[in-house]
Write a protein that holds these residues in place. Structure first.
Motif, PDB file in Angstrom:
ATOM      1  N   VAL A  32      -4.719 -39.984  -3.432  1.00 55.23           N
ATOM      2  CA  VAL A  32      -4.076 -41.302  -3.578  1.00 55.23           C
ATOM      3  C   VAL A  32      -2.839 -41.203  -4.457  1.00 55.23           C
ATOM      4  N   ASP A  33      -2.274 -40.018  -4.530  1.00 57.83           N
ATOM      5  CA  ASP A  33      -1.007 -39.801  -5.219  1.00 57.83           C
ATOM      6  C   ASP A  33      -1.099 -40.045  -6.717  1.00 57.83           C
ATOM      7  N   ARG A  34      -2.164 -39.531  -7.334  1.00 54.39           N
ATOM      8  CA  ARG A  34      -2.297 -39.577  -8.780  1.00 54.39           C
ATOM      9  C   ARG A  34      -2.571 -38.157  -9.303  1.00 54.39           C
ATOM     10  N   PRO A  35      -1.669 -37.219  -9.010  1.00 53.11           N
ATOM     11  CA  PRO A  35      -1.934 -35.821  -9.390  1.00 53.11           C
ATOM     12  C   PRO A  35      -2.046 -35.621 -10.895  1.00 53.11           C
ATOM     13  N   GLN A  36      -1.277 -36.418 -11.674  1.00 46.68           N
ATOM     14  CA  GLN A  36      -1.355 -36.257 -13.134  1.00 46.68           C
ATOM     15  C   GLN A  36      -2.741 -36.630 -13.645  1.00 46.68           C
ATOM     16  N   LYS A  37      -3.305 -37.714 -13.097  1.00 49.92           N
ATOM     17  CA  LYS A  37      -4.652 -38.122 -13.506  1.00 49.92           C
ATOM     18  C   LYS A  37      -5.684 -37.072 -13.099  1.00 49.92           C
ATOM     19  N   ALA A  38      -5.520 -36.525 -11.904  1.00 55.39           N
ATOM     20  CA  ALA A  38      -6.453 -35.492 -11.431  1.00 55.39           C
ATOM     21  C   ALA A  38      -6.412 -34.276 -12.345  1.00 55.39           C
ATOM     22  N   LEU A  39      -5.204 -33.836 -12.683  1.00 52.65           N
ATOM     23  CA  LEU A  39      -5.055 -32.666 -13.560  1.00 52.65           C
ATOM     24  C   LEU A  39      -5.614 -32.962 -14.950  1.00 52.65           C
ATOM     25  N   PHE A  40      -5.342 -34.160 -15.451  1.00 52.84           N
ATOM     26  CA  PHE A  40      -5.846 -34.540 -16.775  1.00 52.84           C
ATOM     27  C   PHE A  40      -7.365 -34.505 -16.798  1.00 52.84           C
ATOM     28  N   LEU A  41      -8.003 -35.036 -15.759  1.00 54.47           N
ATOM     29  CA  LEU A  41      -9.460 -35.066 -15.699  1.00 54.47           C
ATOM     30  C   LEU A  41     -10.039 -33.662 -15.714  1.00 54.47           C
ATOM     31  N   VAL A  42      -9.498 -32.784 -14.899  1.00 51.59           N
ATOM     32  CA  VAL A  42     -10.006 -31.411 -14.812  1.00 51.59           C
ATOM     33  C   VAL A  42      -9.824 -30.678 -16.136  1.00 51.59           C
ATOM     34  N   VAL A  43      -8.649 -30.808 -16.741  1.00 54.21           N
ATOM     35  CA  VAL A  43      -8.373 -30.122 -18.004  1.00 54.21           C
ATOM     36  C   VAL A  43      -9.249 -30.680 -19.123  1.00 54.21           C
ATOM     37  N   ALA A  44      -9.384 -32.007 -19.177  1.00 55.15           N
ATOM     38  CA  ALA A  44     -10.170 -32.640 -20.244  1.00 55.15           C
ATOM     39  C   ALA A  44     -11.628 -32.216 -20.182  1.00 55.15           C
ATOM     40  N   VAL A  45     -12.209 -32.243 -18.994  1.00 59.63           N
ATOM     41  CA  VAL A  45     -13.619 -31.873 -18.843  1.00 59.63           C
ATOM     42  C   VAL A  45     -13.818 -30.384 -19.100  1.00 59.63           C
ATOM     43  N   SER A  46     -12.936 -29.560 -18.586  1.00 61.96           N
ATOM     44  CA  SER A  46     -13.066 -28.108 -18.781  1.00 61.96           C
ATOM     45  C   SER A  46     -12.947 -27.735 -20.252  1.00 61.96           C
TER      46      SER A  46
END
Length: 237
Positions: free
Chosen positions: A105-119
């Motif tokens: 849905v064109d929110r790549p920054q949010k997707a990257l933030f989620l992955v980095v934050a959880v990892s």
């Protein structure tokens, strides 16, 4: 005429925006969670919590049979299912699915933030486990397979990070206040049930779970604060 950015701001009223307007409160919550973990870790290392840990673990076992948790077999199996909701596979799938959706849905920054934050949160908890190196409970039989150190609880910390962070992100884009409250309640209850299941199954001392909740909540709040600072004030996007 109302502009598009103005429309996006209309009706936004949530705990997230409240935190946004009062960053000092969020910082105070972070400090409280961090202090709670520090105090608990010190007490555990000093052995001050041993009596409480043993009492609660034994209270959840059948008298005279420490290999058997209290309650019928179907309840024990149900608790294992709840515990699995905080396992690495389930949490990873949840993060991958949500991150994939955000990307689509064109929110790549949010997707990257989620992955980095959880990892990063999971790595932090793993380092804490390695540093404290507390053995698993040895006074009762384990109700499920475990292989890592005990303190703090990985299931408790990681489920708090994932479910609380996802709940905060979902609540922010939800316009209905009752729906926001429902989301926070569900995410909090999931986190609490997963942590309690680890004690019932005998694979964690109760203070491991308390510490895991403190670490997970602290990290989720920190990530939420960073996300709010990166996002324009008052928007739901």
């Amino acid at each position: 005429m109302t502009t598009e950015p103005e429309k996006d701001r209309v009706g936004v009223s949530s705990p997230a925006r409240w935190f946004e307007a009062r960053p000092l409160l969020l910082v105070a919550l972070l400090a409280c969670a961090g202090l709670a973990f520090a105090v608990l870790a010190h007490a555990v290392m000093e052995g001050d919590t041993r009596a409480f840990d043993e009492w609660l673990l034994l209270a959840l076992r059948e008298p005279g049979d420490l290999a058997n948790p209290i309650g019928p077999e179907w309840f024990e199996e149900m608790v294992r299912d709840i515990s699995a909701l905080g396992g690495t596979v389930v949490l990873t799938l949840a993060v991958v699915i949500v991150a994939g959706y955000l990307w689509m849905v064109d929110r790549p920054q949010k997707a990257l933030f989620l992955v980095v934050a959880v990892s990063a949160g999971a790595l932090l908890n793993r380092l804490l486990k390695f540093g404290f190196a507390r053995p698993r409970p040895d006074i009762v039989a384990h109700g499920t397979y475990v292989s890592t150190e005990s303190f703090p609880s990985g299931h408790s910390a990681n489920s708090a990070i994932v479910y609380l962070l996802l709940g905060m992100m979902l609540a922010r884009v939800e316009a209905s206040y009752p729906a926001k409250v429902f989301i926070f309640i569900v995410c909090t209850m999931l986190t609490l049930m997963i942590g309690m299941s680890r004690v019932y199954l005998g694979v964690h001392w109760p203070t491991d779970v308390l510490a895991g909740w403190a670490v997970g909540a602290c990290w989720a709040l920190l990530c939420w604060y960073v996300l709010l600072r990166l996002q324009p004030s008052g928007t739901r996007r």
